[in-house]
Design a protein around this motif. Structure first.
Motif, PDB file in Angstrom:
ATOM      1  N   LYS A  12       0.824  -1.211   0.000  1.00  0.00           N
ATOM      2  CA  LYS A  12       0.000   0.000   0.000  1.00  0.00           C
ATOM      3  C   LYS A  12       0.860   1.264   0.000  1.00  0.00           C
ATOM      4  CE  LYS A  12      -4.000  -2.159   0.642  1.00  0.00           C
ATOM      5  NZ  LYS A  12      -4.447  -2.935  -0.435  1.00  0.00           N
ATOM      6  N   THR A  13       2.085   1.164  -0.520  1.00  0.00           N
ATOM      7  CA  THR A  13       2.949   2.327  -0.612  1.00  0.00           C
ATOM      8  C   THR A  13       3.139   2.683  -2.077  1.00  0.00           C
ATOM      9  OG1 THR A  13       4.933   0.958  -0.637  1.00  0.00           O
ATOM     10  CG2 THR A  13       4.202   1.780   1.506  1.00  0.00           C
ATOM     11  N   TRP A  14       3.488   3.948  -2.334  1.00  0.00           N
ATOM     12  CA  TRP A  14       3.698   4.408  -3.702  1.00  0.00           C
ATOM     13  C   TRP A  14       5.030   3.922  -4.191  1.00  0.00           C
ATOM     14  CZ3 TRP A  14       0.051   6.802  -6.549  1.00  0.00           C
ATOM     15  CH2 TRP A  14      -1.082   7.220  -5.859  1.00  0.00           C
ATOM     16  N   THR A  15       5.088   3.480  -5.428  1.00  0.00           N
ATOM     17  CA  THR A  15       6.346   3.066  -6.031  1.00  0.00           C
ATOM     18  C   THR A  15       6.708   4.068  -7.107  1.00  0.00           C
ATOM     19  OG1 THR A  15       5.154   1.655  -7.570  1.00  0.00           O
ATOM     20  CG2 THR A  15       5.986   0.626  -5.571  1.00  0.00           C
ATOM     21  N   CYS A  16       7.984   4.371  -7.218  1.00  0.00           N
ATOM     22  CA  CYS A  16       8.394   5.433  -8.120  1.00  0.00           C
ATOM     23  C   CYS A  16       9.876   5.289  -8.423  1.00  0.00           C
ATOM     24  CB  CYS A  16       8.122   6.760  -7.431  1.00  0.00           C
ATOM     25  SG  CYS A  16       9.008   8.151  -8.085  1.00  0.00           S
ATOM     26  N   THR A  17      10.250   5.628  -9.632  1.00  0.00           N
ATOM     27  CA  THR A  17      11.650   5.736  -9.993  1.00  0.00           C
ATOM     28  C   THR A  17      11.977   7.212 -10.019  1.00  0.00           C
ATOM     29  OG1 THR A  17      11.510   3.757 -11.326  1.00  0.00           O
ATOM     30  CG2 THR A  17      13.355   5.214 -11.752  1.00  0.00           C
ATOM     31  N   GLU A  18      12.999   7.611  -9.289  1.00  0.00           N
ATOM     32  CA  GLU A  18      13.344   9.029  -9.194  1.00  0.00           C
ATOM     33  C   GLU A  18      14.122   9.465 -10.429  1.00  0.00           C
ATOM     34  OE1 GLU A  18      15.277   9.823  -5.498  1.00  0.00           O
ATOM     35  OE2 GLU A  18      13.639   9.005  -4.343  1.00  0.00           O
ATOM     36  N   SER A  19      13.422   9.644 -11.532  1.00  0.00           N
ATOM     37  CA  SER A  19      14.071  10.140 -12.742  1.00  0.00           C
ATOM     38  C   SER A  19      13.231  11.268 -13.323  1.00  0.00           C
ATOM     39  CB  SER A  19      14.240   9.020 -13.758  1.00  0.00           C
ATOM     40  OG  SER A  19      12.996   8.550 -14.182  1.00  0.00           O
ATOM     41  N   GLY A  20      13.892  12.196 -13.957  1.00  0.00           N
ATOM     42  CA  GLY A  20      13.192  13.340 -14.517  1.00  0.00           C
ATOM     43  C   GLY A  20      13.251  14.530 -13.580  1.00  0.00           C
ATOM     44  N   LEU A  21      12.466  15.536 -13.897  1.00  0.00           N
ATOM     45  CA  LEU A  21      12.413  16.762 -13.104  1.00  0.00           C
ATOM     46  C   LEU A  21      11.364  16.620 -12.004  1.00  0.00           C
ATOM     47  CD1 LEU A  21      12.453  19.306 -16.050  1.00  0.00           C
ATOM     48  CD2 LEU A  21      14.325  18.851 -14.470  1.00  0.00           C
ATOM     49  N   PRO A  22      11.731  16.896 -10.750  1.00  0.00           N
ATOM     50  CA  PRO A  22      10.756  16.754  -9.673  1.00  0.00           C
ATOM     51  C   PRO A  22       9.821  17.953  -9.565  1.00  0.00           C
ATOM     52  CG  PRO A  22      12.854  17.435  -8.771  1.00  0.00           C
ATOM     53  CD  PRO A  22      13.059  17.234 -10.256  1.00  0.00           C
ATOM     54  N   LEU A  23       8.569  17.685  -9.208  1.00  0.00           N
ATOM     55  CA  LEU A  23       7.636  18.730  -8.817  1.00  0.00           C
ATOM     56  C   LEU A  23       7.603  18.621  -7.293  1.00  0.00           C
ATOM     57  CD1 LEU A  23       4.459  19.943 -10.312  1.00  0.00           C
ATOM     58  CD2 LEU A  23       4.457  19.366  -7.907  1.00  0.00           C
ATOM     59  N   LYS A  24       8.031  19.676  -6.610  1.00  0.00           N
ATOM     60  CA  LYS A  24       8.276  19.605  -5.170  1.00  0.00           C
ATOM     61  C   LYS A  24       7.181  20.249  -4.330  1.00  0.00           C
ATOM     62  CE  LYS A  24      13.217  19.782  -6.037  1.00  0.00           C
ATOM     63  NZ  LYS A  24      14.445  20.536  -5.798  1.00  0.00           N
ATOM     64  N   SER A  25       7.059  19.746  -3.111  1.00  0.00           N
ATOM     65  CA  SER A  25       6.129  20.330  -2.147  1.00  0.00           C
ATOM     66  C   SER A  25       6.663  21.684  -1.693  1.00  0.00           C
ATOM     67  CB  SER A  25       5.988  19.404  -0.937  1.00  0.00           C
ATOM     68  OG  SER A  25       5.195  20.016   0.053  1.00  0.00           O
ATOM     69  N   PRO A  26       5.813  22.699  -1.620  1.00  0.00           N
ATOM     70  CA  PRO A  26       6.273  24.020  -1.187  1.00  0.00           C
ATOM     71  C   PRO A  26       6.475  24.140   0.321  1.00  0.00           C
ATOM     72  CG  PRO A  26       3.942  24.102  -1.705  1.00  0.00           C
ATOM     73  CD  PRO A  26       4.407  22.720  -2.051  1.00  0.00           C
ATOM     74  N   VAL A  27       5.828  23.283   1.111  1.00  0.00           N
ATOM     75  CA  VAL A  27       5.857  23.379   2.578  1.00  0.00           C
ATOM     76  C   VAL A  27       5.726  21.992   3.196  1.00  0.00           C
ATOM     77  CG1 VAL A  27       4.782  25.678   2.644  1.00  0.00           C
ATOM     78  CG2 VAL A  27       3.349  23.649   2.645  1.00  0.00           C
ATOM     79  N   HIS A  28       5.905  21.915   4.546  1.00  0.00           N
ATOM     80  CA  HIS A  28       5.560  20.691   5.277  1.00  0.00           C
ATOM     81  C   HIS A  28       4.064  20.505   5.093  1.00  0.00           C
ATOM     82  CE1 HIS A  28       9.008  19.375   7.640  1.00  0.00           C
ATOM     83  NE2 HIS A  28       9.338  20.655   7.766  1.00  0.00           N
ATOM     84  N   ALA A  29       3.643  19.372   4.554  1.00  0.00           N
ATOM     85  CA  ALA A  29       2.221  19.207   4.256  1.00  0.00           C
ATOM     86  C   ALA A  29       1.859  17.735   4.089  1.00  0.00           C
ATOM     87  CB  ALA A  29       1.869  19.962   2.985  1.00  0.00           C
ATOM     88  N   VAL A  30       0.565  17.491   4.082  1.00  0.00           N
ATOM     89  CA  VAL A  30       0.017  16.165   3.799  1.00  0.00           C
ATOM     90  C   VAL A  30      -0.663  16.251   2.441  1.00  0.00           C
ATOM     91  CG1 VAL A  30      -1.670  14.425   4.505  1.00  0.00           C
ATOM     92  CG2 VAL A  30      -0.332  15.639   6.236  1.00  0.00           C
TER      93      VAL A  30
END
Length: 92
Positions: A12-30
């Motif tokens: 039940k966890t997200w799977t991802c390959t860290e490739s490409g340009l990241p879209l980042k969170s602007p703040v501590h958030a859920v």
């Protein structure tokens, strides 16, 4: 490209390959919701995610450097806690 994307059925966890340009969170958030899908091309002004910080919902829009890019993988999903600068998704 990514071999496995989305929520892993056993953990039940997200799977991802860290490739490409990241879209980042602007703040501590859920993460509350994702508004785009893998394979979708991003356009100017598009909302890509909604996050919640201190009981305030924040709309995360496409940053200028990612306009025209395609969502390649998702790094965080609804309910995941993010630190500032942590990737929500990666674009190619």
């Amino acid at each position: 490209m990514i071999a496995s994307q989305g929520v892993h059925p056993c953990t039940k966890t997200w799977t991802c390959t860290e490739s490409g340009l990241p879209l980042k969170s602007p703040v501590h958030a859920v993460v509350r919701s994702l508004c785009v899908a893998v394979g979708e091309r991003l356009v100017e002004g598009q909302e890509v995610a909604r996050v919640e910080a201190m009981k305030t919902e924040i709309s995360v829009k496409v940053p200028r450097k990612l306009i025209g890019k395609v969502v390649g993988s998702v790094a965080a999903g609804p309910g995941d806690m993010l630190k500032p600068g942590e990737a929500i998704m990666y674009c190619e």
